[in-house]
Each structure stands twice: as structure tokens, then as C-alpha cells.
Scaffold this active site. Structure first.
Site, PDB file in Angstrom:
ATOM      1  N   GLY A   1       0.715  -1.005   0.023  1.00 52.73           N
ATOM      2  CA  GLY A   1      -0.129  -0.105  -0.086  1.00 52.73           C
ATOM      3  C   GLY A   1       0.756   1.303   0.168  1.00 52.73           C
ATOM      4  N   GLU A   2       0.626   2.130   0.836  1.00 53.62           N
ATOM      5  CA  GLU A   2       1.539   3.291   0.898  1.00 53.62           C
ATOM      6  C   GLU A   2       1.981   3.458   2.370  1.00 53.62           C
ATOM      7  OE1 GLU A   2       2.071   4.588  -2.242  1.00 53.62           O
ATOM      8  OE2 GLU A   2       3.498   5.825  -0.815  1.00 53.62           O
ATOM      9  N   SER A   3       3.191   3.292   2.502  1.00 49.46           N
ATOM     10  CA  SER A   3       4.062   3.021   3.998  1.00 49.46           C
ATOM     11  C   SER A   3       3.588   4.184   4.583  1.00 49.46           C
ATOM     12  CB  SER A   3       5.436   2.632   3.619  1.00 49.46           C
ATOM     13  OG  SER A   3       6.139   3.392   2.838  1.00 49.46           O
TER      14      SER A   3
ATOM     15  N   CYS B   1       6.097  -5.574   0.433  1.00 51.22           N
ATOM     16  CA  CYS B   1       6.131  -4.089  -0.314  1.00 51.22           C
ATOM     17  C   CYS B   1       6.077  -2.966   0.719  1.00 51.22           C
ATOM     18  CB  CYS B   1       5.238  -3.876  -1.248  1.00 51.22           C
ATOM     19  SG  CYS B   1       5.711  -2.863  -2.413  1.00 51.22           S
TER      20      CYS B   1
ATOM     21  N   ARG C   1      13.018   3.226  -0.368  1.00 50.94           N
ATOM     22  CA  ARG C   1      11.555   3.090  -1.127  1.00 50.94           C
ATOM     23  C   ARG C   1      11.917   3.319  -2.809  1.00 50.94           C
ATOM     24  NH1 ARG C   1       7.786   7.207   1.486  1.00 50.94           N
ATOM     25  NH2 ARG C   1       6.050   6.015   0.065  1.00 50.94           N
TER      26      ARG C   1
ATOM     27  N   ILE D   1       5.799  -3.444  -7.814  1.00 54.17           N
ATOM     28  CA  ILE D   1       4.997  -2.167  -8.007  1.00 54.17           C
ATOM     29  C   ILE D   1       5.714  -1.046  -7.151  1.00 54.17           C
ATOM     30  CG2 ILE D   1       2.776  -1.091  -7.997  1.00 54.17           C
ATOM     31  CD1 ILE D   1       1.576  -3.898  -8.133  1.00 54.17           C
ATOM     32  N   ARG D   2       6.420  -0.064  -7.602  1.00 52.62           N
ATOM     33  CA  ARG D   2       6.929   0.621  -7.014  1.00 52.62           C
ATOM     34  C   ARG D   2       7.700   0.436  -5.707  1.00 52.62           C
ATOM     35  NH1 ARG D   2       4.116   4.789  -4.796  1.00 52.62           N
ATOM     36  NH2 ARG D   2       2.091   3.365  -4.806  1.00 52.62           N
TER      37      ARG D   2
ATOM     38  N   HIS E   1       4.750  -8.730  -4.734  1.00 55.23           N
ATOM     39  CA  HIS E   1       3.157  -9.338  -4.578  1.00 55.23           C
ATOM     40  C   HIS E   1       2.797 -10.464  -5.156  1.00 55.23           C
ATOM     41  CE1 HIS E   1       2.248  -4.886  -3.301  1.00 55.23           C
ATOM     42  NE2 HIS E   1       3.160  -4.783  -4.085  1.00 55.23           N
TER      43      HIS E   1
ATOM     44  N   GLU F   1       0.213 -12.064  -3.658  1.00 47.89           N
ATOM     45  CA  GLU F   1      -1.175 -12.131  -3.446  1.00 47.89           C
ATOM     46  C   GLU F   1      -1.651 -11.671  -4.904  1.00 47.89           C
ATOM     47  OE1 GLU F   1       0.814  -9.741  -2.627  1.00 47.89           O
ATOM     48  OE2 GLU F   1      -0.099  -8.036  -2.804  1.00 47.89           O
TER      49      GLU F   1
HETATM   50  N1  GLN Z   1       6.093   2.631  -2.811  1.00 45.27           N
HETATM   51  C1  GLN Z   1       5.193   2.186  -1.814  1.00 45.27           C
HETATM   52  C2  GLN Z   1       5.503   2.496  -0.272  1.00 45.27           C
HETATM   53  O1  GLN Z   1       7.017   2.849  -0.270  1.00 45.27           O
HETATM   54  C3  GLN Z   1       5.098   0.746  -1.706  1.00 45.27           C
HETATM   55  C4  GLN Z   1       4.243   0.237  -2.862  1.00 45.27           C
HETATM   56  C5  GLN Z   1       3.567  -1.157  -2.558  1.00 45.27           C
HETATM   57  O2  GLN Z   1       3.380  -1.516  -1.547  1.00 45.27           O
HETATM   58  N2  GLN Z   1       3.293  -1.668  -3.930  1.00 45.27           N
HETATM   59  O3  GLN Z   1       4.952   2.813   0.616  1.00 45.27           O
END
Ligand code: GLN
Length: 191
Positions: free
Chosen positions: A48-50, A80, A100, A129-130, A165, A167
Site C-alpha cells: 500500500g502506501e507505507s 512491499c 523506497r 510495484i513501486r 506481491h 497475492e
Molecule cells: N512505494 C510504496 C511505499 O513505499 C510501496 C508500494 C507497494 O506497496 N506496492 O509505501
């Protein structure tokens, strides 16, 4: 009787982890506050978004209860953003520094086949993903996976973190291993 696996459900793709685990007969419970941790047999920190999840952890005073679970030997698995949260700068569950969004702005997502240390069967299709990479690890940390020399999977005791990921590709093997459920036949929760 084994309790459910807790899914930190403050933000991110926890629902997909719930589905993946349900498909192999593992019960889950969404965790939004400390009380939700009662009786869990494992804890998953999703992608998600840390920064957002970290704020939620502060707001709900979840830092100490999560650290206490880890110290009690409960398996904790981060993917992630969850990996970022497990690092030394956040929960400190794994002795590592992470970078990150480490694969560059232009590479938002990509896939690669990964060999995972200690995982039986074929390699894992890693969807990034990112994604973060692990920039450095302490002596107690084992490296589970690397891509082009960058660390993307680690384990320290009962804590495991990966930057991709499973999942999203429907592969539950790492989940089962990291959450101490390996060997549970599909369709049985062990409860
Ligand atoms: N870039 C996000 C972060 O650092 C992580 C991305 C993800 O969980 N897919 O929070």
C-alpha cells in the site's frame, strides 16, 4: 487450535491477501486496533502506501503491540510497503535499511522470476510495484531473494519481508512459509 492470521487493514491491498489465504484454508482477521490482535497466530503487513500505514500505526498505538507479538515469536510477514514498515526506521522488526520506490520513477511495475531460498518447488513470479529494495542488512538477517544484485526478500527469526506481491499472482507458498503454515494441506486450516 490455531488462531487466525491478522491482516493489518489500515490501508493497502489486505483484502487480496485475505482471499489468497482463504483459498488455502487459512482464516484471517482484519486488524485495525490493538484489540484485533488478540489471539492471532501470525500478522501480515500488506502493500500500500507505507507513509499512510505508518500514520495509522501511530494513531492506533499499534507499534508496541506489534513489536510484542514479534518478540513472542508470532510470525510476521510484510510485503512491499509492509517491508518498509518492518525496517529499522519504522517497527524495527528486521535489522535492515530499505530504499523506497527503488527501481526508479519510470519503472512503476515489472515482473521477474525469482528463486527463493528455502522455498520448495518452482521459482516465484515476482510482481514489483513501486517496490523498495533492501539497502543494507545486519548480521542476524538472511537474504531470501535478490534481483540483479539487489535484495528483495529477507528473514530474521520469525519475521519475513519481501518487496513484491505474491497475492497478485495467486501464489500462496511464501505466505504459508512466512506465516508458519507450510505443511497445512490445502482446504484445512489446522484449527
Ligand atoms: N512505494 C510504496 C511505499 O513505499 C510501496 C508500494 C507497494 O506497496 N506496492 O509505501
Amino acid at each position: 487450535m490455531q488462531g487466525p492470521v491478522g491482516l493489518l487493514a489500515l490501508q493497502g491491498d489486505f483484502a487480496l491477501h485475505a482471499q489468497l489465504l482463504a483459498d488455502v484454508g487459512v482464516d484471517t482477521v482484519e486488524v485495525r486496533c490493538a484489540d484485533d490482535l488478540t489471539g492471532v497466530s501470525g500478522l501480515l503487513l500488506p502493500g500500500g502506501e507505507s507513509t499512510t500505514i505508518a500514520m495509522g500505526i501511530e494513531r492506533e498505538n499499534l507499534k508496541k503491540p506489534i513489536r510484542d507479538l514479534a518478540a513472542a515469536g508470532i510470525p510476521i510477514f510484510g510485503t512491499c510497503a509492509g517491508m518498509v514498515l518492518m525496517s529499522s526506521s519504522h517497527l524495527g522488526l528486521i535489522d535492515m535499511e530499505v530504499e523506497r520506490n527503488a527501481f526508479g520513477r519510470q519503472i512503476h511495475s515489472f515482473e521477474a522470476d525469482l528463486d527463493i531460498e528455502g522455498l520448495d518447488g518452482a521459482g516465484v513470479r515476482g510482481l514489483f510495484i513501486r517496490a523498495p529494495i533492501v539497502a543494507s542488512v545486519g548480521p542476524a538477517v538472511s537474504v531470501l531473494a535478490e534481483i540483479d544484485g539487489s535484495i528483495v526478500g529477507v528473514k530474521q527469526g520469525n519475521c519475513t519481508a519481501i518487496s513484491f506481491h505474491p497475492e497478485l499472482v495467486g501464489d500462496p507458498r511464501l505466505h504459508l512459509q512466512a506465516l508458519g503454515r507450510a505443511g497445512v494441506p490445502s482446504g484445512e486450516s489446522g484449527t
